[in-house]
Motif scaffolding. Structure first.
Motif, PDB file in Angstrom:
ATOM      1  N   LEU A 193       0.851  -1.310   0.011  1.00  0.00           N
ATOM      2  CA  LEU A 193      -0.144   0.050   0.086  1.00  0.00           C
ATOM      3  C   LEU A 193       0.971   1.278  -0.089  1.00  0.00           C
ATOM      4  N   TYR A 194       1.963   1.404   0.734  1.00  0.00           N
ATOM      5  CA  TYR A 194       2.707   2.508   0.859  1.00  0.00           C
ATOM      6  C   TYR A 194       3.594   2.647  -0.420  1.00  0.00           C
ATOM      7  N   LEU A 195       4.108   1.340  -1.153  1.00  0.00           N
ATOM      8  CA  LEU A 195       4.510   1.595  -2.456  1.00  0.00           C
ATOM      9  C   LEU A 195       3.823   2.172  -3.536  1.00  0.00           C
ATOM     10  N   PHE A 196       2.399   1.644  -3.580  1.00  0.00           N
ATOM     11  CA  PHE A 196       1.522   2.038  -4.422  1.00  0.00           C
ATOM     12  C   PHE A 196       1.208   3.749  -4.303  1.00  0.00           C
ATOM     13  N   SER A 197       0.833   4.098  -2.945  1.00  0.00           N
ATOM     14  CA  SER A 197       0.762   5.553  -2.469  1.00  0.00           C
ATOM     15  C   SER A 197       1.981   6.330  -3.302  1.00  0.00           C
ATOM     16  N   THR A 198       3.135   5.902  -2.874  1.00  0.00           N
ATOM     17  CA  THR A 198       4.378   6.440  -3.161  1.00  0.00           C
ATOM     18  C   THR A 198       4.316   6.807  -4.959  1.00  0.00           C
ATOM     19  N   ILE A 199       3.863   5.822  -5.744  1.00  0.00           N
ATOM     20  CA  ILE A 199       4.057   5.619  -7.019  1.00  0.00           C
ATOM     21  C   ILE A 199       2.975   6.646  -7.592  1.00  0.00           C
ATOM     22  N   VAL A 200       1.966   6.835  -6.676  1.00  0.00           N
ATOM     23  CA  VAL A 200       0.621   7.724  -7.315  1.00  0.00           C
ATOM     24  C   VAL A 200       1.017   9.122  -6.901  1.00  0.00           C
ATOM     25  N   LEU A 201       1.858   9.339  -5.985  1.00  0.00           N
ATOM     26  CA  LEU A 201       2.346  10.688  -5.461  1.00  0.00           C
ATOM     27  C   LEU A 201       3.272  10.965  -6.459  1.00  0.00           C
ATOM     28  N   ALA A 202       4.277  10.215  -6.933  1.00  0.00           N
ATOM     29  CA  ALA A 202       5.254  10.551  -7.770  1.00  0.00           C
ATOM     30  C   ALA A 202       4.773  10.885  -9.048  1.00  0.00           C
ATOM     31  N   GLN A 203       3.596  10.111  -9.360  1.00  0.00           N
ATOM     32  CA  GLN A 203       2.869  10.486 -10.790  1.00  0.00           C
ATOM     33  C   GLN A 203       2.541  11.783 -10.813  1.00  0.00           C
ATOM     34  N   ALA A 204       1.640  12.262  -9.731  1.00  0.00           N
ATOM     35  CA  ALA A 204       1.051  13.433  -9.609  1.00  0.00           C
ATOM     36  C   ALA A 204       2.006  14.702  -9.546  1.00  0.00           C
ATOM     37  N   ALA A 205       3.257  14.348  -9.245  1.00  0.00           N
ATOM     38  CA  ALA A 205       4.369  15.468  -9.235  1.00  0.00           C
ATOM     39  C   ALA A 205       4.572  15.906 -10.463  1.00  0.00           C
ATOM     40  N   VAL A 206       3.754  16.799 -11.093  1.00  0.00           N
ATOM     41  CA  VAL A 206       4.043  17.110 -12.674  1.00  0.00           C
ATOM     42  C   VAL A 206       3.702  18.779 -12.604  1.00  0.00           C
ATOM     43  N   ILE A 207       3.964  19.339 -13.405  1.00  0.00           N
ATOM     44  CA  ILE A 207       3.858  20.867 -13.821  1.00  0.00           C
ATOM     45  C   ILE A 207       2.978  20.693 -15.053  1.00  0.00           C
ATOM     46  N   VAL A 208       1.905  21.231 -14.920  1.00  0.00           N
ATOM     47  CA  VAL A 208       0.918  21.332 -16.020  1.00  0.00           C
ATOM     48  C   VAL A 208       0.553  22.967 -16.261  1.00  0.00           C
ATOM     49  N   PRO A 209       1.070  23.641 -17.239  1.00  0.00           N
ATOM     50  CA  PRO A 209       0.709  24.906 -17.339  1.00  0.00           C
ATOM     51  C   PRO A 209      -0.678  25.087 -17.597  1.00  0.00           C
ATOM     52  N   GLY A 210      -1.421  26.266 -16.823  1.00  0.00           N
ATOM     53  CA  GLY A 210      -2.616  26.425 -17.147  1.00  0.00           C
ATOM     54  C   GLY A 210      -3.572  25.846 -16.280  1.00  0.00           C
ATOM     55  N   ALA A 211      -3.424  24.697 -15.549  1.00  0.00           N
ATOM     56  CA  ALA A 211      -4.111  23.928 -14.664  1.00  0.00           C
ATOM     57  C   ALA A 211      -4.423  24.522 -13.558  1.00  0.00           C
ATOM     58  N   SER A 212      -5.328  24.411 -12.818  1.00  0.00           N
ATOM     59  CA  SER A 212      -5.635  24.953 -11.593  1.00  0.00           C
ATOM     60  C   SER A 212      -4.875  24.124 -10.336  1.00  0.00           C
ATOM     61  N   TRP A 213      -3.573  24.579 -10.107  1.00  0.00           N
ATOM     62  CA  TRP A 213      -2.903  24.130  -8.930  1.00  0.00           C
ATOM     63  C   TRP A 213      -3.301  24.153  -7.573  1.00  0.00           C
ATOM     64  N   THR A 214      -3.030  22.936  -6.933  1.00  0.00           N
ATOM     65  CA  THR A 214      -3.566  22.752  -5.424  1.00  0.00           C
ATOM     66  C   THR A 214      -2.427  22.637  -4.809  1.00  0.00           C
TER      67      THR A 214
END
Length: 444
Positions: free
Chosen positions: A6-27
């Motif tokens: 579960l920890y490994l999966f969560s880490t992968i999801v967080l890593a995937q989410a850490a991107v820069i998307v110009p023009g998106a609403s960043w939170t």
């Protein structure tokens, strides 16, 4: 073992989410929209601090200078506000505080913030200064004034290698652009070192690279974007080169205005704002890699990208392209033909009865989709998007700069693994932008 997986999966999801998307609403890490417009950045040890204007009230008037922290430039945590209003001063809730920039004074072990300080009608044209002993403060307001007795509106700071600091500012009713040296405390300016006479510039930033200074700034067009330019010099005193575009001129810097420019190895990062004057708090951030491959800094257009701070490099994500003309047109939608469109065609008259349906492939999770469109109006348009017959989401489409100038805007949607159907502009009475293509990214 289960908890580890579960920890490994969560880490992968967080890593995937850490991107820069110009023009998106960043939170931020609490899920709140980041409020740090007109921002400035500071690195202390391995932590980056992002200071900016909190526009949550959709007003030009001062609410707070926010402070966010990150170790990767992609995941941001909101800290306590760095500066808040003080009644009866030039930083009251009836005044304007814009473009905060912070530098560290090693002599005094003190953080010094400079900002554009003004009245509600922008008639005062001053700088303001505040100080703190920690990066996020809170900062103690020292005062507001006209540097060397002249106007200062949009401004920035530059700290040179030798510890000398400089104020970069639009002056003389925005008719001249000036660079002035700060005193050793960084509390005031001491002398003007350069003036670009007749240069109607604002929103400045400077990057120094191989002993060359690169000044990046926009021209003055209010809240509307324009083609940002770069000037070069071997000294901040000049002489400065003639202006050169940092992006294709007709894109108006991909509908953005410069806020800050950060070195990244042999590259850099352009950090801009996409202002929405009708809802300032919803204005988004346009960050792109800067490349010196041609000898001058040029924006690398990237829908989705990430940065490796350890190596000073960046990676631009690749996706799958679907041409709009390959879909099914409905109602009053029509094919448009022009060499400016990818594949030579686009779909127009979307909205007001015109629809488009595209079949795409997904990976079974949330994915970024970039919509490439043309909107020749001076005002914003929008399009609705439905995934697999679900509820419509509204995607804003700023003016692209012309009916045959293509811009892109991102939207995050959850797709099924395998075949998916996207429907554009269904159920909207207003016209959407002409749709050229979409790119579907597997990077979440």
């Amino acid at each position: 073992m289960a908890s580890w997986l579960l920890y490994l999966f969560s880490t992968i999801v967080l890593a995937q989410a850490a991107v820069i998307v110009p023009g998106a609403s960043w939170t931020d890490t609490e899920g709140n929209i980041i409020q740090a417009h007109g921002g400035g950045f500071l690195k202390v040890a391995s932590t980056y601090y992002w200071f900016g204007e909190d526009k949550v009230l959709d007003s030009t008037l001062f609410h707070a200078v926010s402070c966010y922290t990150s170790t990767d430039l992609e995941t941001w945590t909101r800290e306590s506000d760095a500066l808040t209003p003080i009644s009866g001063t030039m930083i009251s809730t009836s005044d304007v505080v814009e473009r905060p920039k912070v530098i560290f004074n090693t002599m005094n072990s003190e953080y010094v913030m400079w900002f554009h300080s003004d009245t509600s009608n922008y008639g005062a044209a001053m700088v303001g200064v505040a100080t703190a002993k920690t990066p996020c403060g809170p900062y103690t307001y020292k005062g507001s004034w006209k540097p060397l007795g002249a106007d200062s509106r949009d401004e920035g700071l530059f700290l040179d290698d030798d510890g000398t600091a400089y104020l970069l500012y639009a002056s003389d009713n925005n008719q001249n652009f000036k660079i002035s040296m700060l005193d050793t405390n960084y509390y005031n300016v001491t002398e003007q070192v350069s003036v670009l006479t007749g240069a109607t510039l604002e929103a400045p930033g400077v990057i120094k690279r191989d002993n060359v200074y690169y000044l990046i700034a926009s021209h003055t067009s209010g809240w509307d974007p324009n083609p940002n330019k770069v000037f070069t010099a071997s000294s901040l005193a000049g002489p400065w080169s003639t202006q050169v575009d940092i992006a294709p001129e007709d894109t108006n810097t991909y509908y953005s205005q410069n806020a800050y420019d950060m070195p990244l190895g042999t590259n850099g990062i352009y950090m801009g704002d996409r202002w929405d004057v009708s809802a300032l708090g919803s204005s988004t951030y346009i960050w792109f890699p800067l490349s010196w491959a041609s000898g001058l800094p040029v924006i690398v257009k990237a829908d989705v990208w990430n940065v490796n701070l350890a190596t000073g490099t960046y990676t631009v994500a690749t996706g799958t392209t679907y041409e709009a003309e390959s879909g099914t047109l409905g109602g009053s939608a029509v094919l448009l033909t022009d060499s400016s469109y990818s594949g030579g065609q686009a779909v127009g008259f979307l909205g007001d009865g015109g629809t488009l349906t595209l079949d795409i492939i997904g990976i079974g999770e949330a994915q970024w989709v970039s919509l490439y469109y043309a909107n020749g109006d001076s005002t914003w348009r929008n399009t609705t998007l439905s995934v697999n017959g679900g509820a419509n989401v509204v995607v804003q489409q700023p003016s692209s700069g012309g009916g045959h100038v293509i811009q892109s805007v991102p939207v995050k949607v959850t797709l099924k693994n395998g075949a998916n159907t996207l429907t554009f502009s269904s159920g909207q009475a207003s016209f959407a932008g002409d749709l050229d293509k979409i790119i579907v990214y597997t990077t979440a």
